[in-house]
Enzyme design. Sequence first.
Site, PDB file in Angstrom:
ATOM      1  N   HIS A   1       0.426  -3.748   6.294  1.00  0.00           N
ATOM      2  CA  HIS A   1      -0.786  -3.559   7.100  1.00  0.00           C
ATOM      3  C   HIS A   1      -2.068  -3.930   6.360  1.00  0.00           C
ATOM      4  O   HIS A   1      -3.155  -3.706   6.872  1.00  0.00           O
ATOM      5  CB  HIS A   1      -0.886  -2.087   7.533  1.00  0.00           C
ATOM      6  CG  HIS A   1      -1.109  -1.152   6.385  1.00  0.00           C
ATOM      7  ND1 HIS A   1      -0.083  -0.692   5.611  1.00  0.00           N
ATOM      8  CD2 HIS A   1      -2.248  -0.631   5.878  1.00  0.00           C
ATOM      9  CE1 HIS A   1      -0.570   0.098   4.667  1.00  0.00           C
ATOM     10  NE2 HIS A   1      -1.880   0.148   4.796  1.00  0.00           N
TER      11      HIS A   1
ATOM     12  N   SER B   1       0.494   3.749   1.762  1.00  0.00           N
ATOM     13  CA  SER B   1       0.718   4.190   3.142  1.00  0.00           C
ATOM     14  C   SER B   1       2.047   3.670   3.678  1.00  0.00           C
ATOM     15  O   SER B   1       2.760   4.373   4.407  1.00  0.00           O
ATOM     16  CB  SER B   1      -0.429   3.721   4.044  1.00  0.00           C
ATOM     17  OG  SER B   1      -1.655   4.267   3.616  1.00  0.00           O
TER      18      SER B   1
ATOM     19  N   CYS C   1       0.828  -1.198   0.000  1.00  0.00           N
ATOM     20  CA  CYS C   1       0.000   0.000   0.000  1.00  0.00           C
ATOM     21  C   CYS C   1       0.868   1.256   0.000  1.00  0.00           C
ATOM     22  O   CYS C   1       1.981   1.268   0.529  1.00  0.00           O
ATOM     23  CB  CYS C   1      -0.901  -0.017   1.232  1.00  0.00           C
ATOM     24  SG  CYS C   1      -1.975   1.404   1.422  1.00  0.00           S
TER      25      CYS C   1
ATOM     26  N   HIS D   1       4.808   5.923   2.533  1.00  0.00           N
ATOM     27  CA  HIS D   1       4.941   7.172   3.288  1.00  0.00           C
ATOM     28  C   HIS D   1       5.936   7.011   4.436  1.00  0.00           C
ATOM     29  O   HIS D   1       6.721   7.917   4.733  1.00  0.00           O
ATOM     30  CB  HIS D   1       3.587   7.605   3.855  1.00  0.00           C
ATOM     31  CG  HIS D   1       2.671   8.203   2.827  1.00  0.00           C
ATOM     32  ND1 HIS D   1       3.028   9.266   2.033  1.00  0.00           N
ATOM     33  CD2 HIS D   1       1.400   7.892   2.488  1.00  0.00           C
ATOM     34  CE1 HIS D   1       2.022   9.581   1.244  1.00  0.00           C
ATOM     35  NE2 HIS D   1       1.017   8.762   1.498  1.00  0.00           N
TER      36      HIS D   1
ATOM     37  N   CYS E   1      -7.388  -2.961   3.830  1.00  0.00           N
ATOM     38  CA  CYS E   1      -7.063  -1.535   3.874  1.00  0.00           C
ATOM     39  C   CYS E   1      -7.735  -0.771   2.751  1.00  0.00           C
ATOM     40  O   CYS E   1      -8.655  -0.004   2.975  1.00  0.00           O
ATOM     41  CB  CYS E   1      -5.558  -1.302   3.836  1.00  0.00           C
ATOM     42  SG  CYS E   1      -5.114   0.460   3.827  1.00  0.00           S
TER      43      CYS E   1
END
Length: 361
Positions: free
Chosen positions: A59, A40, A38, A43, A162
């Site tokens: 995650h 995320s 992902c 990041h 997610c």
Amino acid sequence: MKAAVLREVGKPLAIEDVKINKPGPHEVLIRTAAAGVCHSDLHFVEGSYPYPLPAVLGHESAGIVEQVGSEVRTVAPGDHVITCLSAFCGHCEHCLTGHMSRCVSPETKRGGEDEPRLGATPGAMNQFLNLSSFAEQMLIHEHACVKIRKDMPLDLAALIGCSVTTGVGAVIHTSQVRPGETVAVIGCGGVGLACINGAAIAGAGRIIAIDTQGSKLNLAKQFGATDVVNAKDGDPVKQVMDLTNGGVHHSFEAIGLKATAEQSFKMLARGGTANIIGMIPVGVNIELHGAEFLGEKRIQGSVMGSNRFPVDMPRFVDFYMQGKLKLDEMISRRIKLEQVNEAFDELKRGELARSVIVFDA
């Protein structure tokens, strides 16, 4: 077990042997079947969001329960489960008022005096967002996973952990899109595509997909977009205003940039709502024209689709099995754990919707 570890911001993940503990009273040990890569995660790799290192990332995942703690009643060994980073305690103010995704209770983690869930030789290893799913196994709180039907493919179920929950949830929970309303989605990665799919399921009358990649806009049409806007062709706000004759009822920013967050507000009709789903880097402020609030426009955040995941995720599984939720089309490719850094490079280039790590059975 093998796991992908981030030891230093900006550096590739390293595949290492990591120790994993046994389940405590309210914990579940899961054999990871699949984990989505992902944006995320990226990041944190790039340092846009700080996190204690070293850590096992990941995650968005699904797997099979191997062991459960003495007090666990929600799942049992052999169950197929989807995990969720928004673990909840069940009795704080947020949980008791139906906002489980806002729960930040420390009860879902091990205390400082307890032996950590993960370990390294030598030194410590941090768990990432309650899960750490770039690993062959996960040790998590029982309220960070939910049992699903066994005929659901686990590589597809991982996406629900997610991107699907975040995107579809933002539409149906956070913004409460009603049949016939107009929607604009900025960014057609995994979360953006889920937003588009969710808007179609909710009965939105017009769904405008916005991106700079033609391939992603073509994919957006498969997920339910009625119109597409390529931001390279000119100001996307003007394009949306022209298409809708005055703006949309709901906009969804699924990238995490200052410019696109501001655009999501500017493209609203009077009374419209902008939803910021993308992770805007820490320290970045967005600027809005104060006079526009006189049109009763709203801007709000959405974390993990304002989910009630023990209820939502099994329903999303049913949506897929009924042909309503598109998951096969979202997976760009299936990879091994050792290819995780390649997947991050593809994310940086904006080439693919989702790579999924599939673990050997």
